[in-house]
Design a protein around this motif. Structure first.
Motif, mmCIF file in Angstrom:
data_model
loop_
_atom_site.group_PDB
_atom_site.id
_atom_site.type_symbol
_atom_site.label_atom_id
_atom_site.label_comp_id
_atom_site.label_asym_id
_atom_site.label_seq_id
_atom_site.Cartn_x
_atom_site.Cartn_y
_atom_site.Cartn_z
ATOM 1 N N LEU A 105 -9.863 4.286 -1.346
ATOM 2 C CA LEU A 105 -8.688 3.516 -1.764
ATOM 3 C C LEU A 105 -7.399 3.962 -1.065
ATOM 4 O O LEU A 105 -6.400 3.247 -1.095
ATOM 5 C CB LEU A 105 -8.507 3.632 -3.286
ATOM 6 C CG LEU A 105 -9.666 3.034 -4.110
ATOM 7 C CD1 LEU A 105 -9.566 3.458 -5.565
ATOM 8 C CD2 LEU A 105 -9.646 1.510 -4.002
ATOM 9 N N ALA A 106 -7.416 5.168 -0.479
ATOM 10 C CA ALA A 106 -6.220 5.666 0.215
ATOM 11 C C ALA A 106 -6.626 6.257 1.566
ATOM 12 O O ALA A 106 -7.769 6.688 1.732
ATOM 13 C CB ALA A 106 -5.527 6.725 -0.633
ATOM 14 N N LYS B 101 -1.243 5.999 2.788
ATOM 15 C CA LYS B 101 -1.078 4.570 2.508
ATOM 16 C C LYS B 101 -2.325 4.093 1.766
ATOM 17 O O LYS B 101 -3.370 4.743 1.792
ATOM 18 C CB LYS B 101 -0.898 3.801 3.816
ATOM 19 C CG LYS B 101 -2.013 3.988 4.818
ATOM 20 C CD LYS B 101 -1.751 3.160 6.057
ATOM 21 C CE LYS B 101 -2.963 3.207 6.968
ATOM 22 N NZ LYS B 101 -2.909 2.284 8.070
ATOM 23 N N SER B 102 -2.196 2.946 1.102
ATOM 24 C CA SER B 102 -3.375 2.423 0.412
ATOM 25 C C SER B 102 -4.319 1.836 1.462
ATOM 26 O O SER B 102 -3.869 1.315 2.480
ATOM 27 C CB SER B 102 -2.974 1.375 -0.626
ATOM 28 O OG SER B 102 -2.325 0.308 0.005
ATOM 29 N N ASP C 210 -4.623 5.311 -10.934
ATOM 30 C CA ASP C 210 -4.072 3.947 -10.818
ATOM 31 C C ASP C 210 -2.580 3.982 -10.511
ATOM 32 O O ASP C 210 -2.083 3.211 -9.694
ATOM 33 C CB ASP C 210 -4.283 3.164 -12.131
ATOM 34 C CG ASP C 210 -5.747 2.778 -12.330
ATOM 35 O OD1 ASP C 210 -6.523 2.886 -11.354
ATOM 36 O OD2 ASP C 210 -6.111 2.396 -13.457
ATOM 37 N N LYS D 266 5.030 1.418 1.979
ATOM 38 C CA LYS D 266 4.058 1.171 3.055
ATOM 39 C C LYS D 266 3.339 2.459 3.447
ATOM 40 O O LYS D 266 2.131 2.507 3.588
ATOM 41 C CB LYS D 266 4.776 0.592 4.269
ATOM 42 C CG LYS D 266 4.587 -0.924 4.371
ATOM 43 C CD LYS D 266 5.400 -1.459 5.484
ATOM 44 C CE LYS D 266 4.559 -2.068 6.570
ATOM 45 N NZ LYS D 266 5.412 -2.530 7.659
ATOM 46 N N LEU E 18 -2.044 5.017 -6.963
ATOM 47 C CA LEU E 18 -2.429 3.923 -6.067
ATOM 48 C C LEU E 18 -1.338 2.844 -6.038
ATOM 49 O O LEU E 18 -1.010 2.312 -4.975
ATOM 50 C CB LEU E 18 -3.775 3.334 -6.520
ATOM 51 C CG LEU E 18 -4.405 2.326 -5.571
ATOM 52 C CD1 LEU E 18 -4.593 2.910 -4.164
ATOM 53 C CD2 LEU E 18 -5.758 1.851 -6.123
ATOM 54 N N SER E 19 -0.734 2.561 -7.189
ATOM 55 C CA SER E 19 0.311 1.526 -7.163
ATOM 56 C C SER E 19 1.569 2.043 -6.449
ATOM 57 O O SER E 19 2.274 1.256 -5.816
ATOM 58 C CB SER E 19 0.598 0.953 -8.550
ATOM 59 O OG SER E 19 1.232 1.901 -9.333
ATOM 60 N N LEU F 77 1.421 3.933 -3.813
ATOM 61 C CA LEU F 77 1.064 3.757 -2.390
ATOM 62 C C LEU F 77 1.172 2.285 -1.980
ATOM 63 O O LEU F 77 1.573 1.977 -0.854
ATOM 64 C CB LEU F 77 -0.361 4.253 -2.117
ATOM 65 C CG LEU F 77 -0.629 5.757 -2.240
ATOM 66 C CD1 LEU F 77 -2.070 6.070 -1.848
ATOM 67 C CD2 LEU F 77 0.325 6.576 -1.380
ATOM 68 N N ARG F 78 0.812 1.396 -2.896
ATOM 69 C CA ARG F 78 0.864 -0.035 -2.549
ATOM 70 C C ARG F 78 2.302 -0.529 -2.440
ATOM 71 O O ARG F 78 2.591 -1.440 -1.670
ATOM 72 C CB ARG F 78 0.083 -0.856 -3.582
ATOM 73 C CG ARG F 78 -1.415 -0.714 -3.340
ATOM 74 C CD ARG F 78 -2.242 -1.546 -4.290
ATOM 75 N NE ARG F 78 -3.657 -1.384 -3.965
ATOM 76 C CZ ARG F 78 -4.624 -1.364 -4.869
ATOM 77 N NH1 ARG F 78 -4.336 -1.510 -6.148
ATOM 78 N NH2 ARG F 78 -5.877 -1.215 -4.488
ATOM 79 N N ASN F 79 3.202 0.075 -3.243
ATOM 80 C CA ASN F 79 4.604 -0.342 -3.187
ATOM 81 C C ASN F 79 5.327 0.155 -1.948
ATOM 82 O O ASN F 79 6.222 -0.513 -1.438
ATOM 83 C CB ASN F 79 5.372 0.147 -4.437
ATOM 84 C CG ASN F 79 5.009 -0.682 -5.653
ATOM 85 O OD1 ASN F 79 4.597 -1.837 -5.523
ATOM 86 N ND2 ASN F 79 5.132 -0.096 -6.830
#
Ligand code: ZN
Length: 289
Positions: A274-275, A287-288, A217, A227, A220-221, A223-225
Motif C-alpha cells: 500500500l506504500a 507515497k501511497s 488507515d 503526494k 495511508l490517508s 500519504l494519499r493526501n
C-alpha cells in the motif's frame, strides 16, 4: 528513582508471596527493556539465580543495546528527522542512560529461551512462547491453567509501543501476529508487566489489533493526501494520544515513540503493497502505492 522503586516493589512482592529473595533460583526476563530487565542483575548478585531471557532479546543485549538504539536513530535521520531532535532523544533515552547495566548484563551468562522450552517454577510448569513485536525477542510464559505472563505484549489502558530498528524487519507485522496468537490462545487471565491482571486477554488483544488497523488507515490517508512525504512529516501529522497539542512541545521520549511507531506502520504498509518509499539524496520519501 523509578528503578529503586521497582526493585522495592519486586522484593516486597516476593516477600508477600512467601519467597525469600535470596532463595530465588531463576530470574526470567520477558524482554530487554530497562523497566523489565535492570533489577535482574540485583537479583542475580543477591541469590546467584540463573538469568534467562528470550534468545533474540539476548542477542540485542550481547550485540549492544546502544548499537540497537543507534540503528533506530539512523532510520529517523534517513526519514527526515532533524539532527537536533535526534540529539535530544539520544540524551533522554533510558537505555542509553543505563548503558552500564547492559554492558554488565552482556558480560554475564544468560540462558537463552526458545519457543516450547519448559521450565519449572515453584510447583508449576511454565511453557515459553515467543511473542515478538514490542521487542524482537519478547517471550510470554504459559501456565498449565492457561493463564499467561504477558510482559508488555498486552496492557490495559495503554497500547504497547512498537518501533523499528532495521528496515529488513517488520515489527508491527510480528506484533499483529503475536496478538492474533493471544486471541487464539484465549488465556483465562493475563499477568502484564504494568497495571492490573487482564481478565479478558483475547478481547484486549482484539482491541489492540483494531487500534493498529485504524492507525494504518490513518497513515495511508496522510500519504494519499500528500503526494510525497518523509516519515518525519507523517509522524508529525498522526493524531497521537498526547497531552501536548503541538509536535514542538513533545518531550524527547514522545518524539522517539511517535517517530518509531510511524516508521513501523509505514514499513507494514509497504509490505502490504500500500506504500512505497523513494530515496532522494539520502533521504527517504513515502507515497501511497
Ligand atoms: Zn517494554
Amino acid at each position: 528513582m523509578m528503578w529503586s522503586r521497582s526493585l522495592l516493589d519486586l522484593v516486597r512482592g516476593l516477600r508477600r508471596a512467601g519467597a525469600r529473595p535470596s532463595s530465588i533460583r531463576r530470574v526470567i526476563v520477558t524482554h530487554f527493556h530497562v523497566d523489565h530487565s535492570t533489577a535482574s542483575l540485583m537479583m542475580y548478585y543477591m541469590s546467584g539465580a540463573e538469568l534467562a531471557i528470550g534468545e533474540r532479546d539476548l542477542g540485542v543485549i550481547t550485540g549492544g543495546v546502544e548499537e540497537y538504539i543507534e540503528g533506530a536513530l539512523s532510520l529517523f535521520l534517513q526519514n527526515g528527522m532533524p539532527k537536533s531532535e535526534i540529539e535530544e532523544i539520544r540524551k533522554a533515552h533510558p537505555a542509553l542512560r543505563l548503558r552500564e547495566f547492559y554492558e554488565e548484563a552482556s558480560s554475564l551468562e544468560w540462558r537463552p529461551l526458545r519457543a516450547g522450552d519448559r521450565l519449572r517454577a515453584g510447583g508449576s510448569r511454565l511453557e515459553v512462547v515467543e511473542a515478538p513485536g514490542h521487542t524482537p525477542g519478547h517471550i510470554i510464559l504459559k501456565l498449565p491453567d492457561n493463564s499467561v505472563v504477558v510482559g508488555d505484549v498486552i496492557l490495559d489502558g495503554i497500547t504497547p509501543h512498537v518501533t523499528i530498528h532495521d528496515w529488513d524487519t517488520d515489527p508491527l507485522g510480528d506484533y499483529l501476529r503475536t496478538l492474533s496468537m493471544i486471541v487464539e490462545m484465549d488465556p483465562v487471565v493475563a499477568y502484564p508487566g504494568h497495571r492490573d491482571p487482564i481478565q479478558r486477554p483475547a478481547e484486549r488483544a482484539k482491541e489492540i489489533i483494531l487500534h493498529h488497523r485504524k492507525r494504518l488507515d490513518e497513515i495511508l490517508s496522510i500519504l494519499r493526501n500528500l503526494k510525497m512525504t518523509t516519515g518525519y512529516d507523517v509522524a508529525r501529522r498522526v493524531r497521537w494520544r498526547s497531552r501536548y497539542p503541538r509536535w514542538e512541545e513533545y518531550p524527547a521520549p514522545e518524539k522517539f515513540f511517535a517517530m518509531g511507531e510511524a516508521l513501523a506502520h509505514l514499513r507494514r504498509l509497504e509490505l502490504e503493497g500500500l506504500a512505497e518509499r523513494v530515496e532522494k539524496k539520502g533521504v527517504l520519501y513515502w507515497k501511497s502505492a
